[in-house]
Design an enzyme around this catalytic site. Structure first.
Site, PDB file in Angstrom:
ATOM      1  CG  ASP A  88      45.364  29.917  40.228  1.00 24.99           C
ATOM      2  OD1 ASP A  88      44.222  29.434  40.278  1.00 24.99           O
ATOM      3  OD2 ASP A  88      45.583  31.068  39.801  1.00 24.99           O
ATOM      4  CG  LEU A 129      34.706  36.116  39.440  1.00 29.46           C
ATOM      5  CD1 LEU A 129      34.168  37.351  38.730  1.00 29.46           C
ATOM      6  CD2 LEU A 129      36.123  35.791  38.968  1.00 29.46           C
ATOM      7  CG  ASN A 163      34.329  26.660  32.057  1.00 27.27           C
ATOM      8  OD1 ASN A 163      34.933  25.744  31.523  1.00 27.27           O
ATOM      9  ND2 ASN A 163      34.731  27.923  31.996  1.00 27.27           N
ATOM     10  CG  ASN A 185      39.843  27.147  39.985  1.00 27.89           C
ATOM     11  OD1 ASN A 185      38.752  27.646  39.692  1.00 27.89           O
ATOM     12  ND2 ASN A 185      40.987  27.800  39.788  1.00 27.89           N
ATOM     13  N   GLY A 191      28.828  31.559  33.037  1.00 21.85           N
ATOM     14  CA  GLY A 191      28.564  30.130  33.190  1.00 21.85           C
ATOM     15  C   GLY A 191      28.729  29.280  31.942  1.00 21.85           C
ATOM     16  CG  HIS A 231      44.259  29.385  36.136  1.00 27.50           C
ATOM     17  ND1 HIS A 231      43.881  30.532  36.806  1.00 27.50           N
ATOM     18  CD2 HIS A 231      45.359  29.691  35.420  1.00 27.50           C
ATOM     19  CE1 HIS A 231      44.744  31.496  36.505  1.00 27.50           C
ATOM     20  NE2 HIS A 231      45.642  31.015  35.675  1.00 27.50           N
TER      21      HIS A 231
END
Ligand code: GRF
Length: 199
Positions: free
Chosen positions: A150, A90, A13, A107, A11, A109
């Site tokens: 993605d 995940l 982010n 999201n 965590g 990436h």
């Protein structure tokens, strides 16, 4: 915008989002829920320390994607969630969740999409492949989530230098510090601000 941050691990982010919010940089974003796929994710501790409601919705082994999606949607609805930020979540998000939140799921990436992205590219693997290919620049991308891994519309990207002697771990950390923790809170706020304005 009532925002849920979806996590599975450490965590960092999430922490960057909490810190940006505390600095007053996210006036249109309310961190209304931290939802984890895993009950022992350290991200849950970070949420509790900061007084943010938490939930754990774990995908059971025998459970199919639509049923898991229904349970996620129920939890999101109960908390009146309008926007979703995937911060190291995940578990693949079931299609019924993706379609319920069209252009409302972001999201982060850890590469410059389309490089080193798509099915199977997560965690250290992304950085291992970048080093193997010998790229001199990598970075991070924030994008909307659609049905393609993605593959959704890109919202923000930031480049980071690859240096001589980098290991996957060192590169991962540099990309987090210089790119992910910077662009993710900004992108969330940008989407929240735009949606608030359009309401
Ligand atoms: C980050 O590398 C992010 O790019 C990826 O998952 C990782 C999450 O790390 N999607 P953390 O849990 O935020 O520390």
């Amino acid at each position: 915008m009532k925002t849920a941050v979806l996590v599975s691990g450490g965590g960092t982010n999430l922490q960057a989002i909490i810190d940006a919010k505390a600095r007053g940089e996210m006036p249109n974003t309310e961190i209304a829920l931290v939802l984890s796929s895993n009950k022992s994710a350290y991200a849950l501790e970070r949420a509790k320390t900061n007084g943010i409601p938490t939930a754990v919705v774990h995908r059971r082994r025998e459970e199919d994607a639509p049923s898991y999606g229904e349970r996620l949607l129920k939890c999101l609805k109960e908390n009146s969630i309008e926007l979703i930020a995937l911060a190291g979540f995940l578990t693949i998000l079931p299609p019924n969740v993706v379609s319920a939140y069209d252009h409302r799921i972001l999201n982060i990436h850890p590469s410059l999409i389309p490089a080193f992205s798509g099915k199977g590219y997560y965690g250290l693997r992304v950085h291992e492949e970048a080093l193997k290919r010998g790229v001199k620049i990598s970075g991070a991308t924030v994008h909307f989530v659609n049905e393609i891994p993605d593959g959704g519309e890109i919202i923000a990207q930031k480049a980071v230098e690859v240096l001589e002697g980098d290991t996957p771990e060192i590169l991962q950390r540099r990309i987090m510090e210089q790119a992910e923790w910077v662009i993710f809170p900004r992108a969330i706020e940008q989407v929240a601000e735009g949606s608030t304005r359009n309401q």
